[in-house]
Design an enzyme around this catalytic site. Structure first.
Site, PDB file in Angstrom:
ATOM      1  N   GLU A   1      10.318  -8.337  -3.834  1.00 13.71           N
ATOM      2  CA  GLU A   1      11.006  -6.963  -3.230  1.00 13.71           C
ATOM      3  C   GLU A   1      10.312  -6.930  -1.901  1.00 13.71           C
ATOM      4  O   GLU A   1       9.131  -7.034  -1.587  1.00 13.71           O
ATOM      5  CB  GLU A   1      10.527  -5.834  -3.886  1.00 13.71           C
ATOM      6  CG  GLU A   1      11.105  -5.946  -5.486  1.00 13.71           C
ATOM      7  CD  GLU A   1      12.564  -5.980  -5.704  1.00 13.71           C
ATOM      8  OE1 GLU A   1      13.193  -5.574  -4.613  1.00 13.71           O
ATOM      9  OE2 GLU A   1      13.188  -6.531  -6.970  1.00 13.71           O
TER      10      GLU A   1
ATOM     11  N   CYS B   1       9.882   1.297   2.254  1.00 14.88           N
ATOM     12  CA  CYS B   1      10.838   0.085   2.452  1.00 14.88           C
ATOM     13  C   CYS B   1      12.238   0.546   2.455  1.00 14.88           C
ATOM     14  O   CYS B   1      13.058  -0.023   3.123  1.00 14.88           O
ATOM     15  CB  CYS B   1      10.623  -0.672   1.176  1.00 14.88           C
ATOM     16  SG  CYS B   1      10.992   0.088  -0.486  1.00 14.88           S
TER      17      CYS B   1
ATOM     18  N   LYS C   1      -3.447  -7.994  -7.716  1.00 19.76           N
ATOM     19  CA  LYS C   1      -3.999  -8.107  -6.501  1.00 19.76           C
ATOM     20  C   LYS C   1      -3.408  -7.104  -5.666  1.00 19.76           C
ATOM     21  O   LYS C   1      -2.312  -7.319  -5.219  1.00 19.76           O
ATOM     22  CB  LYS C   1      -3.753  -9.547  -6.148  1.00 19.76           C
ATOM     23  CG  LYS C   1      -4.867 -10.047  -5.062  1.00 19.76           C
ATOM     24  CD  LYS C   1      -4.858  -9.255  -3.755  1.00 19.76           C
ATOM     25  CE  LYS C   1      -3.812  -9.342  -2.835  1.00 19.76           C
ATOM     26  NZ  LYS C   1      -3.748  -8.385  -1.732  1.00 19.76           N
TER      27      LYS C   1
ATOM     28  N   GLY D   1       6.278  -6.463  -0.711  1.00 19.76           N
ATOM     29  CA  GLY D   1       5.749  -6.627   0.397  1.00 19.76           C
ATOM     30  C   GLY D   1       6.607  -6.772   1.547  1.00 19.76           C
ATOM     31  O   GLY D   1       7.859  -6.736   1.345  1.00 19.76           O
ATOM     32  N   SER D   2       6.031  -7.337   2.694  1.00 19.02           N
ATOM     33  CA  SER D   2       7.078  -7.644   3.930  1.00 19.02           C
ATOM     34  C   SER D   2       7.733  -8.964   3.568  1.00 19.02           C
ATOM     35  O   SER D   2       7.283  -9.841   2.603  1.00 19.02           O
ATOM     36  CB  SER D   2       6.320  -8.010   4.887  1.00 19.02           C
ATOM     37  OG  SER D   2       5.222  -9.020   4.893  1.00 19.02           O
TER      38      SER D   2
ATOM     39  N   GLU E   1      12.165  -5.121  11.268  1.00 17.21           N
ATOM     40  CA  GLU E   1      11.402  -3.888  10.380  1.00 17.21           C
ATOM     41  C   GLU E   1      10.155  -3.156  11.183  1.00 17.21           C
ATOM     42  O   GLU E   1       9.366  -4.044  11.471  1.00 17.21           O
ATOM     43  CB  GLU E   1      11.225  -4.187   8.915  1.00 17.21           C
ATOM     44  CG  GLU E   1      10.524  -3.190   8.172  1.00 17.21           C
ATOM     45  CD  GLU E   1       9.943  -3.544   6.804  1.00 17.21           C
ATOM     46  OE1 GLU E   1       9.137  -4.617   6.796  1.00 17.21           O
ATOM     47  OE2 GLU E   1      10.447  -2.909   5.972  1.00 17.21           O
TER      48      GLU E   1
ATOM     49  N   TRP F   1       0.709  -1.132   0.079  1.00 16.21           N
ATOM     50  CA  TRP F   1      -0.111   0.028   0.017  1.00 16.21           C
ATOM     51  C   TRP F   1       0.601   0.987   0.013  1.00 16.21           C
ATOM     52  O   TRP F   1       0.256   2.138  -0.282  1.00 16.21           O
ATOM     53  CB  TRP F   1      -0.962   0.034   1.145  1.00 16.21           C
ATOM     54  CG  TRP F   1      -0.308  -0.326   2.541  1.00 16.21           C
ATOM     55  CD1 TRP F   1      -0.203  -1.703   3.107  1.00 16.21           C
ATOM     56  CD2 TRP F   1       0.566   0.351   3.226  1.00 16.21           C
ATOM     57  NE1 TRP F   1       0.582  -1.892   4.028  1.00 16.21           N
ATOM     58  CE2 TRP F   1       1.090  -0.330   4.467  1.00 16.21           C
ATOM     59  CE3 TRP F   1       0.955   1.721   3.321  1.00 16.21           C
ATOM     60  CZ2 TRP F   1       1.921   0.078   5.288  1.00 16.21           C
ATOM     61  CZ3 TRP F   1       1.720   2.276   4.463  1.00 16.21           C
ATOM     62  CH2 TRP F   1       2.435   1.293   5.450  1.00 16.21           C
ATOM     63  N   ASN F   2       2.075   1.152   0.078  1.00 12.01           N
ATOM     64  CA  ASN F   2       2.919   2.552   0.511  1.00 12.01           C
ATOM     65  C   ASN F   2       3.091   3.359  -0.878  1.00 12.01           C
ATOM     66  O   ASN F   2       3.521   4.593  -0.598  1.00 12.01           O
ATOM     67  CB  ASN F   2       4.062   2.087   1.502  1.00 12.01           C
ATOM     68  CG  ASN F   2       5.118   1.296   0.714  1.00 12.01           C
ATOM     69  OD1 ASN F   2       4.718   0.582  -0.192  1.00 12.01           O
ATOM     70  ND2 ASN F   2       6.239   1.526   0.959  1.00 12.01           N
TER      71      ASN F   2
END
Ligand code: NAD
Length: 485
Positions: free
Chosen positions: A248, A282, A175, A227-228, A383, A151-152
Protein backbone atom coordinates in the site's frame (compact mmCIF):
# COMPACT_ATOMS: atom_id res chain seq x y z
CA UNK A 1 7.48 14.04 30.59
CA UNK A 2 9.70 11.03 30.95
CA UNK A 3 11.75 9.50 28.15
CA UNK A 4 10.95 5.90 27.32
CA UNK A 5 13.57 3.15 27.02
CA UNK A 6 12.38 0.98 24.18
CA UNK A 7 13.36 -2.60 23.42
CA UNK A 8 12.93 -5.15 20.66
CA UNK A 9 10.79 -8.19 21.41
CA UNK A 10 12.64 -11.29 20.26
CA UNK A 11 12.00 -14.85 21.41
CA UNK A 12 9.62 -13.60 24.09
CA UNK A 13 12.21 -11.29 25.69
CA UNK A 14 12.54 -7.50 25.60
CA UNK A 15 16.11 -6.94 24.38
CA UNK A 16 18.33 -4.14 23.05
CA UNK A 17 19.76 -4.26 19.51
CA UNK A 18 22.58 -6.80 19.22
CA UNK A 19 24.92 -3.91 18.41
CA UNK A 20 23.75 -1.97 21.47
CA UNK A 21 23.03 1.01 19.20
CA UNK A 22 19.96 3.18 19.80
CA UNK A 23 18.15 5.99 18.05
CA UNK A 24 16.24 8.81 19.70
CA UNK A 25 12.71 9.90 18.90
CA UNK A 26 11.76 13.47 19.74
CA UNK A 27 8.38 15.22 19.88
CA UNK A 28 7.93 16.91 16.47
CA UNK A 29 6.13 19.80 18.18
CA UNK A 30 9.07 20.38 20.53
CA UNK A 31 12.40 18.73 19.77
CA UNK A 32 13.60 19.40 23.33
CA UNK A 33 11.09 16.79 24.48
CA UNK A 34 12.67 13.34 24.07
CA UNK A 35 10.01 10.64 23.62
CA UNK A 36 12.54 7.87 24.04
CA UNK A 37 15.53 5.85 22.86
CA UNK A 38 14.91 2.67 20.86
CA UNK A 39 17.09 -0.15 19.47
CA UNK A 40 18.69 0.80 16.17
CA UNK A 41 18.40 -2.72 14.83
CA UNK A 42 20.39 -4.30 12.05
CA UNK A 43 19.89 -7.31 9.79
CA UNK A 44 21.28 -9.49 12.61
CA UNK A 45 18.37 -8.55 14.90
CA UNK A 46 15.91 -9.39 12.13
CA UNK A 47 17.63 -12.71 11.60
CA UNK A 48 17.16 -13.55 15.30
CA UNK A 49 13.55 -12.29 15.28
CA UNK A 50 12.56 -14.34 12.24
CA UNK A 51 14.24 -17.45 13.67
CA UNK A 52 12.35 -17.00 16.94
CA UNK A 53 8.98 -16.46 15.30
CA UNK A 54 9.56 -19.30 12.83
CA UNK A 55 10.03 -21.51 15.89
CA UNK A 56 7.12 -20.06 17.88
CA UNK A 57 4.48 -19.68 15.18
CA UNK A 58 3.44 -23.35 15.27
CA UNK A 59 2.11 -23.05 18.83
CA UNK A 60 -0.09 -20.14 17.79
CA UNK A 61 -1.20 -21.87 14.59
CA UNK A 62 -2.29 -24.88 16.69
CA UNK A 63 -4.23 -22.65 19.11
CA UNK A 64 -7.99 -23.05 18.52
CA UNK A 65 -9.50 -20.26 16.44
CA UNK A 66 -11.83 -19.28 19.29
CA UNK A 67 -8.85 -18.78 21.58
CA UNK A 68 -7.05 -16.69 18.96
CA UNK A 69 -10.19 -14.60 18.62
CA UNK A 70 -10.40 -14.10 22.39
CA UNK A 71 -6.78 -12.87 22.50
CA UNK A 72 -7.49 -10.24 19.85
CA UNK A 73 -10.70 -9.19 21.63
CA UNK A 74 -8.85 -8.88 24.94
CA UNK A 75 -6.13 -6.79 23.27
CA UNK A 76 -8.90 -4.55 21.92
CA UNK A 77 -10.33 -4.20 25.45
CA UNK A 78 -6.92 -3.30 26.86
CA UNK A 79 -6.27 -0.67 24.19
CA UNK A 80 -9.73 0.76 24.68
CA UNK A 81 -9.22 1.06 28.43
CA UNK A 82 -6.03 3.07 27.78
CA UNK A 83 -7.38 5.07 24.82
CA UNK A 84 -6.97 8.53 26.36
CA UNK A 85 -3.39 7.87 27.49
CA UNK A 86 -2.50 6.32 24.13
CA UNK A 87 -3.96 9.23 22.18
CA UNK A 88 -1.81 11.65 24.20
CA UNK A 89 1.27 9.51 23.46
CA UNK A 90 0.49 9.45 19.74
CA UNK A 91 0.26 13.24 19.69
CA UNK A 92 3.59 13.52 21.48
CA UNK A 93 5.29 11.00 19.22
CA UNK A 94 3.73 11.68 15.80
CA UNK A 95 2.40 15.22 16.10
CA UNK A 96 -1.21 14.88 14.96
CA UNK A 97 -3.90 16.64 16.98
CA UNK A 98 -5.57 15.00 19.96
CA UNK A 99 -8.84 14.79 18.02
CA UNK A 100 -7.07 13.00 15.16
CA UNK A 101 -5.23 10.67 17.54
CA UNK A 102 -8.49 9.85 19.31
CA UNK A 103 -10.03 8.68 16.04
CA UNK A 104 -7.13 6.26 15.78
CA UNK A 105 -7.40 4.95 19.34
CA UNK A 106 -11.16 4.40 18.81
CA UNK A 107 -10.64 2.68 15.47
CA UNK A 108 -7.87 0.25 16.39
CA UNK A 109 -9.86 -1.79 18.96
CA UNK A 110 -12.68 -2.02 16.38
CA UNK A 111 -10.21 -3.39 13.85
CA UNK A 112 -8.97 -6.04 16.25
CA UNK A 113 -12.52 -7.16 17.08
CA UNK A 114 -13.31 -7.36 13.37
CA UNK A 115 -10.20 -9.50 12.83
CA UNK A 116 -11.06 -11.66 15.85
CA UNK A 117 -14.33 -12.56 14.14
CA UNK A 118 -12.39 -13.46 10.99
CA UNK A 119 -10.39 -16.04 12.98
CA UNK A 120 -13.52 -18.11 13.60
CA UNK A 121 -14.93 -17.47 10.13
CA UNK A 122 -12.04 -19.10 8.25
CA UNK A 123 -13.38 -21.91 6.10
CA UNK A 124 -12.77 -24.02 3.01
CA UNK A 125 -14.97 -25.48 0.31
CA UNK A 126 -16.07 -28.91 -0.86
CA UNK A 127 -16.24 -29.97 -4.51
CA UNK A 128 -18.07 -32.56 -6.52
CA UNK A 129 -15.91 -35.62 -7.18
CA UNK A 130 -16.47 -39.00 -8.84
CA UNK A 131 -17.97 -41.83 -6.76
CA UNK A 132 -17.68 -41.55 -3.02
CA UNK A 133 -14.58 -39.35 -3.20
CA UNK A 134 -14.54 -35.97 -1.54
CA UNK A 135 -12.44 -33.00 -2.50
CA UNK A 136 -12.15 -30.14 -0.08
CA UNK A 137 -9.92 -27.11 0.40
CA UNK A 138 -8.06 -26.49 3.59
CA UNK A 139 -6.91 -23.03 4.58
CA UNK A 140 -3.89 -22.65 6.85
CA UNK A 141 -1.61 -19.81 7.97
CA UNK A 142 1.37 -19.01 5.74
CA UNK A 143 3.77 -19.24 8.72
CA UNK A 144 5.77 -16.08 9.34
CA UNK A 145 4.39 -12.72 8.17
CA UNK A 146 6.61 -9.63 7.94
CA UNK A 147 4.78 -6.35 8.65
CA UNK A 148 6.49 -3.06 7.72
CA UNK A 149 4.57 0.10 8.57
CA UNK A 150 4.73 3.92 8.24
CA UNK A 151 4.33 6.55 10.94
CA UNK A 152 1.23 8.46 9.91
CA UNK A 153 -1.26 6.03 11.50
CA UNK A 154 1.11 4.40 13.98
CA UNK A 155 -1.53 2.32 15.79
CA UNK A 156 -4.22 1.83 13.17
CA UNK A 157 -2.14 0.63 10.22
CA UNK A 158 -0.15 -1.91 12.28
CA UNK A 159 -3.42 -3.22 13.75
CA UNK A 160 -4.72 -3.77 10.20
CA UNK A 161 -1.74 -6.02 9.53
CA UNK A 162 -1.07 -7.75 12.86
CA UNK A 163 -4.81 -8.32 13.47
CA UNK A 164 -5.61 -10.43 10.40
CA UNK A 165 -2.16 -12.10 10.34
CA UNK A 166 -2.56 -13.29 13.93
CA UNK A 167 -6.26 -14.13 13.48
CA UNK A 168 -5.22 -16.56 10.75
CA UNK A 169 -2.68 -18.20 13.07
CA UNK A 170 0.54 -16.73 11.70
CA UNK A 171 3.58 -15.58 13.61
CA UNK A 172 4.49 -11.96 12.87
CA UNK A 173 7.73 -10.00 12.76
CA UNK A 174 6.73 -6.35 13.04
CA UNK A 175 9.07 -3.56 11.85
CA UNK A 176 7.37 -0.23 12.61
CA UNK A 177 8.48 3.22 11.49
CA UNK A 178 11.39 4.68 13.47
CA UNK A 179 9.26 7.83 13.91
CA UNK A 180 6.63 6.03 15.98
CA UNK A 181 8.35 3.24 17.91
CA UNK A 182 6.57 3.86 21.22
CA UNK A 183 3.07 3.48 19.76
CA UNK A 184 4.20 0.27 18.05
CA UNK A 185 5.47 -1.01 21.37
CA UNK A 186 2.10 -0.23 22.99
CA UNK A 187 0.27 -2.40 20.43
CA UNK A 188 2.67 -5.28 21.03
CA UNK A 189 2.35 -4.90 24.81
CA UNK A 190 -1.45 -5.09 24.56
CA UNK A 191 -1.29 -8.28 22.46
CA UNK A 192 1.10 -9.93 24.94
CA UNK A 193 -0.97 -8.85 27.94
CA UNK A 194 -4.01 -10.33 26.20
CA UNK A 195 -2.34 -13.74 26.13
CA UNK A 196 -0.58 -13.95 22.77
CA UNK A 197 2.31 -16.44 23.09
CA UNK A 198 5.35 -14.17 23.14
CA UNK A 199 7.21 -16.24 20.54
CA UNK A 200 4.40 -15.75 18.01
CA UNK A 201 5.33 -12.08 17.66
CA UNK A 202 8.58 -10.15 17.34
CA UNK A 203 9.07 -6.40 17.31
CA UNK A 204 12.19 -5.03 15.64
CA UNK A 205 12.75 -1.28 15.79
CA UNK A 206 14.85 0.68 13.31
CA UNK A 207 14.91 1.98 9.76
CA UNK A 208 15.66 0.74 6.24
CA UNK A 209 18.24 -1.93 7.21
CA UNK A 210 15.93 -4.13 9.32
CA UNK A 211 13.07 -3.39 6.90
CA UNK A 212 15.05 -4.62 3.91
CA UNK A 213 16.33 -7.66 5.84
CA UNK A 214 12.77 -8.61 6.80
CA UNK A 215 11.47 -8.21 3.25
CA UNK A 216 14.34 -10.31 1.91
CA UNK A 217 14.25 -13.13 4.47
CA UNK A 218 13.20 -16.38 2.75
CA UNK A 219 11.65 -17.71 5.99
CA UNK A 220 9.05 -14.93 5.80
CA UNK A 221 6.14 -16.30 3.78
CA UNK A 222 4.25 -13.03 3.24
CA UNK A 223 5.30 -9.39 3.49
CA UNK A 224 2.69 -6.73 4.11
CA UNK A 225 3.98 -3.20 3.62
CA UNK A 226 2.55 0.30 3.83
CA UNK A 227 4.72 3.29 2.97
CA UNK A 228 6.05 5.29 0.06
CA UNK A 229 6.07 4.00 -3.52
CA UNK A 230 9.88 4.15 -3.68
CA UNK A 231 10.26 1.95 -0.59
CA UNK A 232 7.47 -0.34 -1.78
CA UNK A 233 9.40 -1.01 -4.97
CA UNK A 234 12.50 -1.89 -2.90
CA UNK A 235 10.43 -4.23 -0.71
CA UNK A 236 8.99 -5.93 -3.79
CA UNK A 237 12.48 -6.41 -5.27
CA UNK A 238 13.89 -7.74 -1.98
CA UNK A 239 11.04 -10.23 -1.57
CA UNK A 240 11.62 -11.64 -5.05
CA UNK A 241 9.16 -13.29 -7.39
CA UNK A 242 8.18 -16.32 -5.32
CA UNK A 243 6.92 -14.74 -2.10
CA UNK A 244 3.67 -12.90 -1.65
CA UNK A 245 3.86 -9.17 -1.09
CA UNK A 246 1.12 -6.68 -0.30
CA UNK A 247 2.06 -3.06 -0.98
CA UNK A 248 0.00 0.00 0.00
CA UNK A 249 1.90 3.04 -1.24
CA UNK A 250 1.78 6.75 -2.03
CA UNK A 251 -0.80 9.00 -3.66
CA UNK A 252 -1.33 12.31 -5.45
CA UNK A 253 -5.04 12.49 -4.89
CA UNK A 254 -7.20 14.89 -6.94
CA UNK A 255 -10.64 16.35 -6.31
CA UNK A 256 -12.58 17.41 -9.41
CA UNK A 257 -15.12 20.18 -8.89
CA UNK A 258 -17.90 20.58 -11.46
CA UNK A 259 -19.73 23.87 -12.15
CA UNK A 260 -22.96 22.69 -10.47
CA UNK A 261 -21.25 22.20 -7.09
CA UNK A 262 -22.06 24.18 -3.95
CA UNK A 263 -18.72 25.96 -3.69
CA UNK A 264 -18.78 26.53 0.08
CA UNK A 265 -19.36 22.83 0.59
CA UNK A 266 -16.73 21.92 -2.02
CA UNK A 267 -14.17 24.15 -0.30
CA UNK A 268 -14.82 22.46 3.05
CA UNK A 269 -14.51 18.99 1.53
CA UNK A 270 -11.21 19.98 -0.10
CA UNK A 271 -9.74 21.69 2.98
CA UNK A 272 -10.60 18.73 5.21
CA UNK A 273 -8.91 16.31 2.81
CA UNK A 274 -5.88 18.53 2.20
CA UNK A 275 -5.00 19.86 5.63
CA UNK A 276 -6.23 17.18 8.04
CA UNK A 277 -3.31 15.26 9.62
CA UNK A 278 -1.17 18.21 8.43
CA UNK A 279 -1.52 16.87 4.89
CA UNK A 280 0.20 13.64 5.94
CA UNK A 281 -2.51 11.18 4.96
CA UNK A 282 -1.88 8.79 2.07
CA UNK A 283 -5.37 9.64 0.83
CA UNK A 284 -4.94 13.39 1.46
CA UNK A 285 -6.13 15.78 -1.23
CA UNK A 286 -3.13 17.29 -3.00
CA UNK A 287 -4.72 18.52 -6.23
CA UNK A 288 -7.92 20.39 -7.08
CA UNK A 289 -9.11 20.24 -10.67
CA UNK A 290 -11.70 22.98 -11.14
CA UNK A 291 -13.84 23.34 -14.23
CA UNK A 292 -13.97 26.69 -16.03
CA UNK A 293 -15.69 29.45 -14.10
CA UNK A 294 -15.58 27.54 -10.80
CA UNK A 295 -11.80 27.97 -10.54
CA UNK A 296 -11.44 31.50 -9.11
CA UNK A 297 -14.30 31.49 -6.56
CA UNK A 298 -13.29 28.03 -5.34
CA UNK A 299 -9.63 29.04 -5.03
CA UNK A 300 -10.61 32.05 -2.96
CA UNK A 301 -12.73 29.95 -0.61
CA UNK A 302 -10.13 27.21 -0.12
CA UNK A 303 -7.32 29.74 0.45
CA UNK A 304 -9.49 31.40 3.12
CA UNK A 305 -10.08 28.08 4.89
CA UNK A 306 -6.34 27.32 4.74
CA UNK A 307 -5.58 30.66 6.38
CA UNK A 308 -8.06 29.91 9.19
CA UNK A 309 -6.26 26.74 10.32
CA UNK A 310 -4.83 27.06 13.82
CA UNK A 311 -1.40 25.45 13.66
CA UNK A 312 0.32 24.38 16.85
CA UNK A 313 1.06 21.61 19.32
CA UNK A 314 -1.59 18.94 18.77
CA UNK A 315 -2.24 18.76 22.51
CA UNK A 316 -3.24 22.44 22.80
CA UNK A 317 -6.95 23.28 22.77
CA UNK A 318 -8.18 24.95 19.58
CA UNK A 319 -5.31 23.61 17.45
CA UNK A 320 -6.58 21.95 14.28
CA UNK A 321 -3.28 21.29 12.53
CA UNK A 322 -0.24 19.83 14.25
CA UNK A 323 3.41 19.90 13.15
CA UNK A 324 4.92 17.82 10.37
CA UNK A 325 6.23 14.56 11.77
CA UNK A 326 9.94 15.07 11.14
CA UNK A 327 12.65 17.48 10.02
CA UNK A 328 12.81 15.73 6.62
CA UNK A 329 9.06 16.21 6.20
CA UNK A 330 9.46 19.94 6.88
CA UNK A 331 12.38 20.15 4.44
CA UNK A 332 10.36 18.35 1.74
CA UNK A 333 7.39 20.69 2.12
CA UNK A 334 9.54 23.85 2.07
CA UNK A 335 11.49 22.49 -0.92
CA UNK A 336 8.33 21.91 -2.90
CA UNK A 337 7.01 25.36 -2.02
CA UNK A 338 10.23 26.80 -3.46
CA UNK A 339 10.20 24.49 -6.50
CA UNK A 340 6.55 25.34 -7.20
CA UNK A 341 7.36 29.04 -7.31
CA UNK A 342 10.46 28.44 -9.45
CA UNK A 343 8.34 26.45 -11.90
CA UNK A 344 5.97 29.40 -12.24
CA UNK A 345 3.02 28.40 -10.06
CA UNK A 346 1.46 31.12 -7.90
CA UNK A 347 1.68 30.69 -4.12
CA UNK A 348 -1.69 32.08 -2.98
CA UNK A 349 -1.28 31.47 0.74
CA UNK A 350 0.88 29.71 3.35
CA UNK A 351 3.91 27.55 2.75
CA UNK A 352 6.01 29.23 5.43
CA UNK A 353 7.78 27.73 8.41
CA UNK A 354 6.11 29.07 11.55
CA UNK A 355 8.16 30.46 14.42
CA UNK A 356 7.55 32.42 17.62
CA UNK A 357 5.82 31.27 20.84
CA UNK A 358 8.06 28.20 20.85
CA UNK A 359 6.91 27.04 17.40
CA UNK A 360 10.55 27.17 16.25
CA UNK A 361 11.20 24.11 18.42
CA UNK A 362 8.84 22.09 16.18
CA UNK A 363 8.22 21.40 12.50
CA UNK A 364 5.33 23.78 11.88
CA UNK A 365 4.24 25.16 8.50
CA UNK A 366 1.26 27.16 7.36
CA UNK A 367 -0.95 25.26 4.87
CA UNK A 368 -0.05 26.20 1.30
CA UNK A 369 -2.33 26.72 -1.70
CA UNK A 370 -0.88 27.07 -5.20
CA UNK A 371 -2.75 28.35 -8.26
CA UNK A 372 -1.91 27.98 -11.94
CA UNK A 373 -0.34 24.54 -11.59
CA UNK A 374 0.33 22.86 -14.93
CA UNK A 375 0.36 19.06 -15.28
CA UNK A 376 4.08 18.97 -16.10
CA UNK A 377 5.07 20.74 -12.84
CA UNK A 378 6.46 18.69 -9.96
CA UNK A 379 3.71 20.17 -7.76
CA UNK A 380 1.20 18.31 -9.92
CA UNK A 381 3.04 15.00 -10.13
CA UNK A 382 5.04 14.28 -6.96
CA UNK A 383 3.71 13.16 -3.62
CA UNK A 384 4.72 15.84 -1.12
CA UNK A 385 2.94 14.34 1.88
CA UNK A 386 2.33 17.69 3.53
CA UNK A 387 -0.23 20.51 3.50
CA UNK A 388 0.46 21.72 -0.04
CA UNK A 389 -2.50 21.95 -2.40
CA UNK A 390 -2.19 22.51 -6.18
CA UNK A 391 -5.05 24.07 -8.18
CA UNK A 392 -5.34 22.97 -11.82
CA UNK A 393 -7.83 24.31 -14.37
CA UNK A 394 -9.80 22.08 -16.77
CA UNK A 395 -11.94 23.22 -19.68
CA UNK A 396 -14.40 20.32 -19.45
CA UNK A 397 -15.13 17.00 -17.76
CA UNK A 398 -12.98 14.96 -20.17
CA UNK A 399 -9.96 17.18 -19.54
CA UNK A 400 -10.58 16.96 -15.79
CA UNK A 401 -10.56 13.15 -15.99
CA UNK A 402 -7.34 13.20 -18.00
CA UNK A 403 -5.64 15.60 -15.56
CA UNK A 404 -6.80 13.51 -12.59
CA UNK A 405 -5.12 10.48 -14.16
CA UNK A 406 -1.91 12.26 -15.19
CA UNK A 407 0.31 10.94 -12.37
CA UNK A 408 1.82 7.54 -11.65
CA UNK A 409 -0.39 7.26 -8.56
CA UNK A 410 -3.89 5.79 -8.28
CA UNK A 411 -4.84 5.80 -4.62
CA UNK A 412 -7.85 8.09 -4.04
CA UNK A 413 -9.84 10.61 -6.06
CA UNK A 414 -12.92 12.72 -5.46
CA UNK A 415 -15.58 14.62 -7.31
CA UNK A 416 -17.92 17.34 -6.04
CA UNK A 417 -21.13 17.64 -8.04
CA UNK A 418 -24.91 17.34 -7.83
CA UNK A 419 -24.96 15.44 -11.13
CA UNK A 420 -25.31 11.76 -10.24
CA UNK A 421 -24.65 10.66 -13.83
CA UNK A 422 -21.34 12.53 -13.93
CA UNK A 423 -20.40 11.19 -10.50
CA UNK A 424 -21.02 7.60 -11.58
CA UNK A 425 -19.10 8.16 -14.82
CA UNK A 426 -16.19 9.57 -12.80
CA UNK A 427 -16.28 6.63 -10.37
CA UNK A 428 -16.23 4.15 -13.26
CA UNK A 429 -13.44 5.82 -15.22
CA UNK A 430 -11.22 7.08 -12.41
CA UNK A 431 -8.09 4.92 -12.19
CA UNK A 432 -7.91 5.00 -8.39
CA UNK A 433 -8.67 2.32 -5.82
CA UNK A 434 -10.88 4.67 -3.78
CA UNK A 435 -13.38 7.16 -5.20
CA UNK A 436 -15.22 9.70 -3.06
CA UNK A 437 -18.31 11.55 -4.27
CA UNK A 438 -19.03 14.72 -2.29
CA UNK A 439 -16.76 13.54 0.54
CA UNK A 440 -13.13 14.32 1.45
CA UNK A 441 -10.59 11.95 -0.13
CA UNK A 442 -9.49 11.09 3.42
CA UNK A 443 -11.48 8.99 5.88
CA UNK A 444 -12.20 5.32 5.24
CA UNK A 445 -14.72 2.98 6.84
CA UNK A 446 -13.01 0.11 8.69
CA UNK A 447 -15.35 -2.49 7.16
CA UNK A 448 -14.55 -1.63 3.54
CA UNK A 449 -11.72 -3.04 1.35
CA UNK A 450 -8.82 -0.60 0.94
CA UNK A 451 -6.09 -0.39 -1.68
CA UNK A 452 -4.74 1.73 -4.52
CA UNK A 453 -4.27 1.17 -8.25
CA UNK A 454 -1.29 1.97 -10.51
CA UNK A 455 1.86 2.75 -8.48
CA UNK A 456 -0.17 3.22 -5.29
CA UNK A 457 -0.75 -0.42 -4.50
CA UNK A 458 -0.57 -4.01 -5.60
CA UNK A 459 -4.20 -4.86 -4.76
CA UNK A 460 -2.87 -8.15 -3.39
CA UNK A 461 -6.17 -9.26 -1.85
CA UNK A 462 -6.67 -5.68 -0.60
CA UNK A 463 -6.30 -4.90 3.08
CA UNK A 464 -8.45 -3.68 5.95
CA UNK A 465 -11.64 -5.66 5.25
CA UNK A 466 -13.65 -7.45 2.62
CA UNK A 467 -13.96 -11.02 1.44
CA UNK A 468 -10.36 -11.35 0.24
CA UNK A 469 -8.54 -9.75 3.19
CA UNK A 470 -7.76 -13.04 4.95
CA UNK A 471 -6.56 -14.72 1.75
CA UNK A 472 -3.29 -12.80 1.97
CA UNK A 473 -2.55 -14.33 5.35
CA UNK A 474 -3.51 -17.90 4.49
CA UNK A 475 -2.56 -20.56 1.98
CA UNK A 476 -4.83 -23.18 0.56
CA UNK A 477 -4.54 -26.91 -0.13
CA UNK A 478 -6.92 -29.04 -2.16
CA UNK A 479 -7.41 -32.42 -0.49
CA UNK A 480 -8.67 -35.47 -2.45
CA UNK A 481 -10.23 -38.08 -0.16
CA UNK A 482 -11.50 -41.58 -1.01
CA UNK A 483 -12.52 -44.52 1.13
CA UNK A 484 -10.63 -47.80 0.49
CA UNK A 485 -13.36 -50.16 -0.87
P1 NAD B 1 8.60 4.99 4.02
O1 NAD B 1 8.42 4.29 2.72
O2 NAD B 1 9.74 5.91 4.19
O3 NAD B 1 8.74 3.91 5.21
C1 NAD B 1 7.76 2.91 5.43
C2 NAD B 1 8.39 1.78 6.24
O4 NAD B 1 9.38 1.13 5.42
C3 NAD B 1 9.13 2.24 7.49
O5 NAD B 1 8.94 1.28 8.51
C4 NAD B 1 10.57 2.27 7.03
O6 NAD B 1 11.50 2.17 8.08
C5 NAD B 1 10.62 1.05 6.14
N1 NAD B 1 11.70 1.04 5.15
C6 NAD B 1 12.45 2.07 4.70
N2 NAD B 1 13.31 1.65 3.74
C7 NAD B 1 13.10 0.33 3.59
C8 NAD B 1 13.64 -0.66 2.73
N3 NAD B 1 14.61 -0.39 1.85
N4 NAD B 1 13.16 -1.93 2.82
C9 NAD B 1 12.17 -2.23 3.68
N5 NAD B 1 11.61 -1.33 4.52
C10 NAD B 1 12.07 -0.07 4.47
O7 NAD B 1 7.23 5.73 4.31
P2 NAD B 1 6.86 6.66 5.54
O8 NAD B 1 7.57 7.96 5.41
O9 NAD B 1 6.98 5.91 6.82
O10 NAD B 1 5.30 6.91 5.29
C11 NAD B 1 4.81 7.84 4.38
C12 NAD B 1 4.45 7.16 3.06
O11 NAD B 1 3.54 6.11 3.30
C13 NAD B 1 3.76 8.08 2.08
O12 NAD B 1 4.25 7.83 0.78
C14 NAD B 1 2.29 7.66 2.16
O13 NAD B 1 1.52 7.92 1.01
C15 NAD B 1 2.43 6.20 2.41
N6 NAD B 1 1.24 5.65 3.05
C16 NAD B 1 0.42 4.87 2.29
C17 NAD B 1 -0.73 4.36 2.84
C18 NAD B 1 -1.64 3.48 2.04
O14 NAD B 1 -2.44 2.77 2.64
N7 NAD B 1 -1.56 3.50 0.72
C19 NAD B 1 -1.04 4.64 4.18
C20 NAD B 1 -0.18 5.43 4.92
C21 NAD B 1 0.97 5.93 4.35
Amino acid sequence: MSAHEGRNLIGGRWVPALSGETFTRRNPADVDDVVGAFPDSSAADVDAAVAAVAGGAAEWAATPAETRARVLEKAADLLEARAAELAAEIVREEGKTLAEASVETRRTPMNLRFHAAEAVRMSGQTYAAPGSALVYTWREPVGVVGAITPWNFPLNIPSRKLGPALAAGNGVVFKPSPLTPLTAQRLVEALLAAGLPARALALVHGGPEPGAALAGDPRVGAVTFTGSTATGRAVHAAAGPSRRVQLEMGGKNPVVVLPDADLDRAAQIIATGAFGLSGQACTGTSRVIALGEVYEPLLERVAKLAGKRTVGDGRAPGVDMGPLAADFQLAKVLDHVRIGQEEGAELVTGGRRLTGDGLERGFFVSPAVFAGVRPDMRLAREEIFGPVLAFQRAADFEEALALADATEYGLASGIVTRDLGRALDFARRSRTGLVKVNQPTTGMAMNVPFGGLKESGTQTFKEQAGPTMMLFYTQEKSVYLSALE
